[in-house]
Structures are given as C-alpha cells and as structure tokens.
Design a protein around this motif. Structure first.
Motif, PDB file in Angstrom:
ATOM      1  N   ASP A 266       0.812  -1.218   0.000  1.00 18.78           N
ATOM      2  CA  ASP A 266       0.000   0.000   0.000  1.00 18.78           C
ATOM      3  C   ASP A 266       0.847   1.271   0.000  1.00 18.78           C
ATOM      4  O   ASP A 266       0.312   2.381  -0.019  1.00 18.78           O
ATOM      5  CB  ASP A 266      -0.961   0.006   1.187  1.00 18.78           C
ATOM      6  CG  ASP A 266      -0.242  -0.031   2.527  1.00 18.78           C
ATOM      7  OD1 ASP A 266       1.002  -0.209   2.540  1.00 18.78           O
ATOM      8  OD2 ASP A 266      -0.906   0.108   3.567  1.00 18.78           O
ATOM      9  N   ALA A 267       2.157   1.141   0.009  1.00 24.96           N
ATOM     10  CA  ALA A 267       3.023   2.318  -0.007  1.00 24.96           C
ATOM     11  C   ALA A 267       3.140   2.867  -1.424  1.00 24.96           C
ATOM     12  O   ALA A 267       3.114   2.118  -2.403  1.00 24.96           O
ATOM     13  CB  ALA A 267       4.410   1.963   0.526  1.00 24.96           C
ATOM     14  N   SER A 268       3.284   4.176  -1.523  1.00 21.50           N
ATOM     15  CA  SER A 268       3.446   4.815  -2.832  1.00 21.50           C
ATOM     16  C   SER A 268       4.788   4.425  -3.438  1.00 21.50           C
ATOM     17  O   SER A 268       5.834   4.651  -2.821  1.00 21.50           O
ATOM     18  CB  SER A 268       3.384   6.339  -2.680  1.00 21.50           C
ATOM     19  OG  SER A 268       3.975   6.985  -3.780  1.00 21.50           O
ATOM     20  N   PRO A 269       4.815   3.854  -4.642  1.00 21.79           N
ATOM     21  CA  PRO A 269       6.091   3.475  -5.260  1.00 21.79           C
ATOM     22  C   PRO A 269       7.066   4.639  -5.386  1.00 21.79           C
ATOM     23  O   PRO A 269       8.262   4.484  -5.133  1.00 21.79           O
ATOM     24  CB  PRO A 269       5.674   2.941  -6.635  1.00 21.79           C
ATOM     25  CG  PRO A 269       4.284   2.434  -6.433  1.00 21.79           C
ATOM     26  CD  PRO A 269       3.670   3.401  -5.455  1.00 21.79           C
ATOM     27  N   ALA A 273      10.666   4.848  -3.541  1.00 16.67           N
ATOM     28  CA  ALA A 273      11.894   5.027  -4.314  1.00 16.67           C
ATOM     29  C   ALA A 273      12.682   6.236  -3.822  1.00 16.67           C
ATOM     30  O   ALA A 273      13.911   6.177  -3.654  1.00 16.67           O
ATOM     31  CB  ALA A 273      11.564   5.165  -5.798  1.00 16.67           C
ATOM     32  N   GLU A 274      11.997   7.324  -3.586  1.00 16.40           N
ATOM     33  CA  GLU A 274      12.652   8.544  -3.085  1.00 16.40           C
ATOM     34  C   GLU A 274      13.302   8.287  -1.735  1.00 16.40           C
ATOM     35  O   GLU A 274      14.453   8.673  -1.477  1.00 16.40           O
ATOM     36  CB  GLU A 274      11.614   9.661  -2.969  1.00 16.40           C
ATOM     37  CG  GLU A 274      12.198  11.037  -2.678  1.00 16.40           C
ATOM     38  CD  GLU A 274      12.842  11.666  -3.894  1.00 16.40           C
ATOM     39  OE1 GLU A 274      13.739  12.513  -3.696  1.00 16.40           O
ATOM     40  OE2 GLU A 274      12.464  11.315  -5.026  1.00 16.40           O
ATOM     41  N   ALA A 275      12.563   7.623  -0.851  1.00 19.67           N
ATOM     42  CA  ALA A 275      13.089   7.347   0.494  1.00 19.67           C
ATOM     43  C   ALA A 275      14.231   6.342   0.451  1.00 19.67           C
ATOM     44  O   ALA A 275      15.199   6.451   1.211  1.00 19.67           O
ATOM     45  CB  ALA A 275      11.964   6.837   1.391  1.00 19.67           C
ATOM     46  N   ALA A 276      14.136   5.354  -0.425  1.00 14.55           N
ATOM     47  CA  ALA A 276      15.191   4.348  -0.514  1.00 14.55           C
ATOM     48  C   ALA A 276      16.513   4.964  -0.952  1.00 14.55           C
ATOM     49  O   ALA A 276      17.581   4.598  -0.442  1.00 14.55           O
ATOM     50  CB  ALA A 276      14.772   3.241  -1.485  1.00 14.55           C
ATOM     51  N   ASP A 303       8.419  -4.051  -9.334  1.00 11.64           N
ATOM     52  CA  ASP A 303       9.004  -3.670 -10.617  1.00 11.64           C
ATOM     53  C   ASP A 303       8.995  -2.162 -10.817  1.00 11.64           C
ATOM     54  O   ASP A 303       9.978  -1.585 -11.317  1.00 11.64           O
ATOM     55  CB  ASP A 303       8.252  -4.351 -11.766  1.00 11.64           C
ATOM     56  CG  ASP A 303       8.456  -5.868 -11.770  1.00 11.64           C
ATOM     57  OD1 ASP A 303       9.323  -6.344 -11.011  1.00 11.64           O
ATOM     58  OD2 ASP A 303       7.728  -6.565 -12.495  1.00 11.64           O
ATOM     59  N   GLU A 304       7.924  -1.519 -10.397  1.00 11.86           N
ATOM     60  CA  GLU A 304       7.841  -0.065 -10.552  1.00 11.86           C
ATOM     61  C   GLU A 304       8.875   0.631  -9.668  1.00 11.86           C
ATOM     62  O   GLU A 304       9.533   1.588 -10.094  1.00 11.86           O
ATOM     63  CB  GLU A 304       6.429   0.425 -10.202  1.00 11.86           C
ATOM     64  CG  GLU A 304       6.240   1.912 -10.452  1.00 11.86           C
ATOM     65  CD  GLU A 304       4.824   2.385 -10.182  1.00 11.86           C
ATOM     66  OE1 GLU A 304       4.572   3.605 -10.326  1.00 11.86           O
ATOM     67  OE2 GLU A 304       3.969   1.549  -9.806  1.00 11.86           O
ATOM     68  N   VAL A 305       9.027   0.134  -8.441  1.00 13.08           N
ATOM     69  CA  VAL A 305       9.999   0.737  -7.526  1.00 13.08           C
ATOM     70  C   VAL A 305      11.422   0.580  -8.061  1.00 13.08           C
ATOM     71  O   VAL A 305      12.218   1.528  -8.032  1.00 13.08           O
ATOM     72  CB  VAL A 305       9.875   0.120  -6.115  1.00 13.08           C
ATOM     73  CG1 VAL A 305      11.062   0.522  -5.245  1.00 13.08           C
ATOM     74  CG2 VAL A 305       8.575   0.563  -5.459  1.00 13.08           C
ATOM     75  N   VAL A 306      11.743  -0.589  -8.575  1.00 16.18           N
ATOM     76  CA  VAL A 306      13.085  -0.812  -9.126  1.00 16.18           C
ATOM     77  C   VAL A 306      13.367   0.155 -10.266  1.00 16.18           C
ATOM     78  O   VAL A 306      14.445   0.766 -10.345  1.00 16.18           O
ATOM     79  CB  VAL A 306      13.249  -2.273  -9.594  1.00 16.18           C
ATOM     80  CG1 VAL A 306      14.546  -2.450 -10.384  1.00 16.18           C
ATOM     81  CG2 VAL A 306      13.233  -3.222  -8.407  1.00 16.18           C
ATOM     82  N   SER A 307      12.401   0.319 -11.154  1.00 17.64           N
ATOM     83  CA  SER A 307      12.566   1.222 -12.289  1.00 17.64           C
ATOM     84  C   SER A 307      12.755   2.669 -11.830  1.00 17.64           C
ATOM     85  O   SER A 307      13.623   3.393 -12.342  1.00 17.64           O
ATOM     86  CB  SER A 307      11.356   1.107 -13.213  1.00 17.64           C
ATOM     87  OG  SER A 307      11.454   2.009 -14.288  1.00 17.64           O
ATOM     88  N   LEU A 308      11.955   3.085 -10.853  1.00 19.64           N
ATOM     89  CA  LEU A 308      12.059   4.459 -10.345  1.00 19.64           C
ATOM     90  C   LEU A 308      13.407   4.697  -9.663  1.00 19.64           C
ATOM     91  O   LEU A 308      14.040   5.745  -9.850  1.00 19.64           O
ATOM     92  CB  LEU A 308      10.915   4.723  -9.356  1.00 19.64           C
ATOM     93  CG  LEU A 308       9.520   4.883  -9.952  1.00 19.64           C
ATOM     94  CD1 LEU A 308       8.455   4.817  -8.838  1.00 19.64           C
ATOM     95  CD2 LEU A 308       9.411   6.211 -10.696  1.00 19.64           C
TER      96      LEU A 308
END
Length: 486
Positions: A266-269, A273-276, A303-308
């Motif tokens: 439920d976290a925003s991708p 990504a920004e926080a990671a 997959d979306e997080v990895v791309s971002l």
C-alpha cells in the motif's frame, strides 16, 4: 560557510595537557584528498608513550573539572561551541578535503555537532540521583559520579561530528577525555584541539592522533575504565577482548549495520523510491552505518519501484565535493574503493542484476581520486553476500517479498541490528512489524532523521549502549548508593 583556501595544507598537532604537541616518535601521518589524491596536510603519528602522557594529563585535570558546578562545566561547553562556530568555515574546508564528502552534507555535520555541545551543556542538571523509601531510621539515596578518564575512538565517515558528539556528554558529566580520531581523516580533530586549548582547562580534553598503536594503547590503559568506540564489528570485538585482558571496563560500541527497509504493497512506489535513495546515504557515498542498504519491496510494487530507483540513482550528480550542486563525493580511501569494487564483482557472480552504476564514473574530473558510481542491484536473495555483509559503500540491494512473516525473518537474519525502515499506510502493520524487527532505531514512513534526544544504538552485533540522549549522559557516570542512619 565557504571554502578557505589558506587552511590547506594543514599541519595538525596533538593536544595533551593543554599543549599542542608533535609525537614523541617524531613521525607523521600524511593526509590525502580522496577526490584528487593531492597532499593536504599531516598529523603526528602517536605512540603508546603519547597515550600514556595524555592519560596522565587527563587524570591530573579530572578532579578539579569534576569539582566545578554543572553550570561552570556547561559554560565551558557553550564557549567551545561558540569558538567552533567562529571557525566553522575552516572546519568545513578540512572536512570536505580530508573525507571526500560533499560540502552540502558536511555543512549539516558541523552545525549539528555544535548544536550537540549546546544540547548536552543544557542537559547537565538532569544528571540526578534518587531517594529510596525504607525504614524510618534510615535514609537511602544514590549519587551519580564520573568515571574519571574516558577514552573515545571515532570513525572516518563523520570525523568532526563524531569527535564533538563524543566529548560532549562525558565532559558535562565531569570526566576528562582522551580522544583518538580516525587516522584516515584526522585533520579536523587537530583543529578541534587547537580551539579547545584556548577554551577548556588544560588536560580536560586530550587528542592523540595515530593508528593502531594509539587505539590499542588507549583501550588497554588501566586508568581508562570507560571506553566508547565507533567503527566495525570486527574491531569492536577486538576492543572488548583486549580491554578485558587488563581491567574491567565499561564499553559502549556503535558498530555496523545491514539495515532493512520494508515497503508494503500500500506504499506509494514513488515515495518508496525517493526514500530508498535517501536512506542509502549516497550523499556520504553510502559510508554510513545507518544506511538502509537492503530494500525489501512487495511483489505488487516491486518492478515499478526498481525502475524508479534506477532512474533516480542515475541522476545523482557526482563531482567536486566543494561544489554546492554535488550530490555525491569520493570514496574515503583507495583500500575502501577496492573493497566496494570487489563487492560489485561478488554481486554479479552470485546472480544479482545490476540496474544502475557499478563502475568508476566516466568523463573529465574522475581520472584521479577514489570515485565510484551509486550502484543498485535487483533480484538479490538474502543468501547472497551483498545482502549479508556490510559494504559501507554506495551499493543498494533490492529484494522481493510477498509474505510478511518471511520478510521479517529475512530482515532479522543478519548479525546486525542497527536501523530499519517500514513503509505502509496501515498503522497496525507498521507497529507490528517494528516490534518484530531486531533493530535499535526504526523509522516508520521515514528515513535518516535523528531527532535530538532520541537514543541511538544497535541490537545484536551492531553494538552496545545508547547515545545522543539522556541515556548517554548517564552512561558516563557510576551510581553510588549512600545509606544514612538517622
């Protein structure tokens, strides 16, 4: 704050008994700018005899320092903070040149360490004993008394911040201090010594520069009963063993981390990504024990997080640490760069997928110095070395998960337990996960912030003790019980 060119090259000296000295050995450690490999100064290469001299001076000065009122000791710390602030530009120049860290990050370090001195100066009155109810004919109470001489050994990644943080609480508690800075980045500590010599009573703070001989001598000195160390797990264990051979000592350790960041579906991708990226501390080249270097992302958003993340990391500006728009500087040393390069080879050999970085930056300006791109691996498994071992460099490992019990087990499966991050909009999931993680400092929907007064420290092999709050101040005192018969 701005760069002051006439600060370099610098010739630092040790502070012993209020005097700025060279080493009894007559030898020096030369300092090199990690971004250019240019010579930027030298400091004395201390010996066991220098440590003995520093401890003797600290022991002689400590009783009078402890006899001062809390207000008087606090006033000295505030004056030291003011003096550091007056020379903040010089400290900034030394820090950036000696560490390879960006000027943006180092500005924050310097302002934070000055604030830390003032914070502990104001905390002195909280160092209180207790009265214990008993019988009518007895009064039982406790007193807090300083240990005497305290030894502090700090790491290379935040030199002036760790040095200044390291002296604040023991000094306000009434101890004298012998400080050993990292031999890799010692220049700012010698300027701290120069400033302290003008502000603090002689012998209250002593700074001995050098390598293994200085650290070992401080750890093993029988008159130093209280020690604090920031660094690797291996060295922390060696300090415990070595100290135990000569005396019973109180030791606090802030050691390594292989810190998990768990992102729920439920976290925003984009927010994850920004926080990671922020949590990896690329601004410090990943050279931070609190970096969230293991990112566990749920299947639903993986997959979306990895791309971002790949796009964000590729956009990080690497360059001159003195440039205000630089977002990542140089690795601290050649040896550390080679270690990071080796882990990239290991990650590839183990089957992880390189999605960003992985090599020395191309282009003009990177021919000399210890440079490495911010790097991201995907398709990482927890049994891979890049997911098990602390790299202390700009390498983020991304792992996929679908079962909450399994991901918590994986997060807890390493020897470390320093920090963690949990990202979800479900407060029950957040709190349940945080309670099950074996870590000392956990962010929920955040990373990297450390609020003043909140204790910081690790579970398992990430260390012992807590710092940066009232717990740290109390740890530099011994409790004495007093029973009065009426």
């Amino acid at each position: 704050m701005k760069r002051i060119d006439n600060v370099l090259p610098a010739t630092g000296k040790m502070l012993i008994g209020g005097e700025l000295r060279e080493s009894l050995s007559g030898n020096w450690i030369e300092c090199m700018n990690p971004a250019t490999e240019d010579y930027i100064g030298k400091v004395p290469s201390g010996t066991e005899a220098d440590v003995a001299s520093a401890v003797k001076a600290a022991e002689a000065a400590q009783p009078a320092w402890a006899e001062l009122s809390v207000a008087q000791r606090a006033d000295h710390l505030r004056r030291l903070a003011d003096a550091l602030e007056m020379r903040a530009d010089e400290l900034l120049t030394l820090e950036v040149a000696d560490t390879g860290n960006s000027i943006t990050g180092m500005r924050g370090d310097i302002s934070a360490c000055i604030d830390r001195l003032r914070y502990f100066a104001g905390l002195g009155y909280e160092l209180q004993g207790h009265t214990i109810p008993g019988s009518a004919d007895k009064l039982s109470l406790t007193l807090r008394e300083p240990y005497g001489v305290v030894g502090r050994i700090v790491a290379f990644n935040h030199p002036i911040a760790m040095a200044t943080h390291g002296i604040a609480s023991p000094l306000v508690a009434g101890n004298s201090v012998v400080l050993k800075p990292s031999e890799q980045c010692p220049l700012s500590a010698t300027l701290l010594g120069e400033i302290a010599a003008q502000v603090l009573p002689p012998g209250v703070l002593n700074i001995v520069t050098g390598g293994v001989e200085v650290g070992s001598s401080l750890v093993r000195h029988p008159r130093v009963k209280r020690l604090s160390f920031v660094g690797s797990v291996r060295t922390g264990m060696a300090i415990q063993r070595s100290a135990a051979e000569v005396a019973v000592k109180s030791i606090s350790l802030e050691l390594g981390g292989k810190n998990p960041f768990i992102a729920f579906p439920d976290a925003s991708p984009d927010a994850v990504a920004e926080a990671a990226v922020a949590g990896m501390n690329f601004i410090w080249q990943g050279q931070s024990c609190s970096s969230t270097s293991r990112l566990f992302v749920h299947d639903a958003i993986h997959d979306e997080v990895v791309s971002l993340i790949a796009r964000k990391v590729q956009a990080i500006r690497i360059g001159d640490p003195f440039a205000s728009d630089t977002q990542m500087g140089a690795i601290n040393s050649r040896a550390h760069l080679e270690k990071i390069e080796q882990y990239v080879k290991i990650g590839k050999a183990e089957g992880a997928r390189l999605v960003a970085g992985g090599s020395r930056p191309a282009g003009q300006g990177f021919e000399r110095g210890f440079w490495f791109e911010p790097t991201v691996f995907a398709d990482v498994r927890q049994d891979m070395r890049i997911a098990q071992e602390e790299i202390f460099g700009p390498i983020l490992s991304i792992l996929r998960w679908s079962d909450i019990d399994e991901v918590i087990e994986l997060a807890n499966s390493v020897e470390y337990g320093l920090t963690a991050a949990v990202w979800t909009s479900d407060i029950k999931n957040a709190l349940r996960t945080a309670k099950r993680l074996q870590c000392g400092y956990i962010w929920v929907n955040g990373v990297n912030t450390q609020t003043r007064g909140v204790p910081f420290g690790g579970f398992k092999n990430s260390g012992t003790g807590r710092e940066r709050g009232i717990e740290e101040l109390y740890s530099y005192t011994e409790e004495k019980s007093l029973q009065i018969f009426l």
